[in-house]
Enzyme design. Structure first.
Site, PDB file in Angstrom:
ATOM      1  N   CYS A 162       4.602   5.550 -11.759  1.00  0.00           N
ATOM      2  CA  CYS A 162       5.361   4.284 -11.929  1.00  0.00           C
ATOM      3  C   CYS A 162       4.218   3.303 -11.437  1.00  0.00           C
ATOM      4  CB  CYS A 162       6.595   4.006 -11.172  1.00  0.00           C
ATOM      5  SG  CYS A 162       7.831   5.215 -11.819  1.00  0.00           S
ATOM      6  N   HIS A 296       7.497  -4.161  -6.298  1.00  0.00           N
ATOM      7  CA  HIS A 296       7.998  -2.859  -7.085  1.00  0.00           C
ATOM      8  C   HIS A 296       9.374  -2.830  -7.084  1.00  0.00           C
ATOM      9  CE1 HIS A 296       7.178   0.598  -8.995  1.00  0.00           C
ATOM     10  NE2 HIS A 296       7.963   1.536  -8.202  1.00  0.00           N
ATOM     11  N   GLU A 307       8.602  -0.733   1.307  1.00  0.00           N
ATOM     12  CA  GLU A 307       7.863  -1.808   0.715  1.00  0.00           C
ATOM     13  C   GLU A 307       8.030  -3.041   1.350  1.00  0.00           C
ATOM     14  OE1 GLU A 307       6.833  -4.146  -3.416  1.00  0.00           O
ATOM     15  OE2 GLU A 307       8.601  -2.711  -3.269  1.00  0.00           O
ATOM     16  N   LYS A 325      13.031  -5.521 -11.618  1.00  0.00           N
ATOM     17  CA  LYS A 325      13.975  -4.501 -12.126  1.00  0.00           C
ATOM     18  C   LYS A 325      15.354  -4.695 -11.770  1.00  0.00           C
ATOM     19  CE  LYS A 325      10.240  -0.978 -10.862  1.00  0.00           C
ATOM     20  NZ  LYS A 325       9.273  -2.001 -10.565  1.00  0.00           N
ATOM     21  N   HIS A 330      14.005   0.078 -14.300  1.00  0.00           N
ATOM     22  CA  HIS A 330      12.750   0.560 -13.817  1.00  0.00           C
ATOM     23  C   HIS A 330      12.154   1.036 -15.120  1.00  0.00           C
ATOM     24  CE1 HIS A 330       9.362   1.921 -11.968  1.00  0.00           C
ATOM     25  NE2 HIS A 330      10.163   2.605 -10.863  1.00  0.00           N
ATOM     26  N   PHE A 389       5.466   8.084  -7.932  1.00  0.00           N
ATOM     27  CA  PHE A 389       5.537   9.646  -7.664  1.00  0.00           C
ATOM     28  C   PHE A 389       4.422  10.065  -7.403  1.00  0.00           C
ATOM     29  CE2 PHE A 389      10.308  10.756  -9.054  1.00  0.00           C
ATOM     30  CZ  PHE A 389      10.881  10.042  -8.117  1.00  0.00           C
TER      31      PHE A 389
END
Length: 401
Positions: A162, A296, A307, A325, A330, A389
């Site tokens: 991502c 993010h 985050e 998002k 996402h 990931f």
């Protein structure tokens, strides 16, 4: 002698579930409108909520071979076309050897794979299209763009989950500043809303079947989405020589790896912090120079908490934070490019969009997340963060030109 790492952003384009172009997407994000809907193609799965792009076939280019392109490549081409129009670039007039194409695609053509697997199971090998691999391989978004534009300079795809879209921007920037090209067409594109992919994320308990709520007390996972974002980057001298539109400058990029876990972030976020600090250092910016953050912000309990802790440590002046998002879901490997484009638009509008879905910010998160309505914020410098990931971290710093 220090190398000048700043490059001009001269074009951008967006294709998302909120709309097939930049203006409709930006309007939805600016107004805080969520695009998640129940998805009939996911009926019967643990999660059936998604953010799909409407009428992908309507975006398909009319040229030989286009009928076999995976939806991800179709969206990527549509976003790139918009970006080139914004940049006032005509591929027939440029030197194709001095142009690069860098894409961020994390999963490849999963719709093409799903179709081929179904045919193989139902009717045997002879039923599988010879175009299967050219639709499925993850480099094919890049290949489709370079073929469509006639580009003969460096072309490559990066896959950092991502973070892919943001990694593509940093990679393209390096190609420009090292002198390998004058123009870089950057595109993040992913179309992963398929039953198997959704099942995989659901098995990891990463998805929500209620809403995307970044940084909210009730957040319980992300809403899977598809889309594409494209930016045209140019060496500053090249952009100036052709009197190109100058939307912003990409002035800093940083990357790091967690080396911690395949899917969970580092518990303290120290590697992510290192990426953000490196991006600011490269930009020659102090933390206090950051006017807003496009986070993010996936809406997962652990990801958002990590985050937020990173942002609180690096940016103690608490600049306004937003996450797209909540509105767009996402988009996986496309998200870094989409969010960088939205950051450019926010800088130019002196406006930080609200985080759709956020109604009750988690009090444990010591950051200032914009909710409800857009906030006017005079902005000269902004940060966009991306994490993936595998422990991939990337941060991009953008500045008004």
């Amino acid at each position: 002698m220090t190398r000048d790492t700043a490059v001009a952003v001269t074009g951008l384009g967006l294709v998302t579930a909120a709309g097939p172009d930049t203006e409709t997407t930006w309007t939805a994000v600016r107004e805080g409108r969520a695009s998640a809907r129940p998805d009939p193609d996911l009926h019967g799965l643990p999660v059936s909520l998604s953010c799909r792009v409407a009428d992908v076939d309507g975006l398909r280019p009319r040229r030989p071979g286009a009928a076999h392109l995976d939806p991800g490549a179709v969206m990527g081409l549509a976003a790139v076309t918009q970006a080139l129009n914004t940049a006032k670039l005509d591929p027939a007039a440029w030197d194709p050897a001095r142009v690069a194409v860098v894409t961020g695609c994390s999963v490849g053509g999963l719709h093409t794979q799903q179709t081929a697997a179904g045919r193989l199971a139902a009717d045997g090998p002879q039923s599988v299209s010879p175009y299967f691999l050219t639709g499925f391989l993850p480099n094919m978004v890049c290949a489709a763009i370079s073929l469509h534009l006639g580009v003969t300079g460096p072309t490559l795809n990066v896959a950092t989950a991502c973070a892919s879209g943001a990694t593509a921007l940093g990679t393209a920037r390096d190609l420009l500043t090292s002198g390998q090209c004058d123009i870089a067409v950057v595109c993040g594109a992913d179309a992963a809303v398929t039953p198997l992919t959704v099942t995989g994320f659901a098995q990891l308990r990463a998805l929500s079947d209620r809403a995307s709520r970044p940084f909210d007390r009730a957040r319980d996972g992300f809403v899977i989405a598809e889309g594409a974002g494209a930016l045209v980057l140019e060496r500053s001298a090249h952009a100036a020589a052709r009197s190109a539109p100058r939307l912003a400058r990409l002035v800093g990029y940083g990357a790091s790896s967690d080396a911690h876990h395949l899917v969970a972030p580092h518990p303290e976020g120290r590697p992510a912090e290192r990426a953000l600090r490196a991006a600011l250092a490269e930009a020659g910016a102090a933390p206090a120079d950051v006017d807003h953050v496009n986070a993010h912000g996936t809406s997962t309990p652990r990801g958002d908490a990590t985050e937020a802790a990173v942002l609180a440590r690096v940016l103690p002046h608490r600049p306004p934070v937003t996450s797209a998002k909540g509105a767009l879901g996402h988009t996986l490997g496309a998200s870094g490019a989409i969010e960088a484009a939205l950051t450019v638009l926010a800088l130019r509008a002196d406006l930080v969009p609200p985080t759709a879905g956020l109604t009750d910010q988690d009090p444990a998160l010591d950051i200032d997340v914009v909710a409800g309505r857009a906030r006017p914020v005079p902005s000269a410098l902004a940060v966009s963060t991306s994490f993936g990931f595998g422990g991939h971290n990337a941060a991009v710093v953008l500045a008004c030109d």
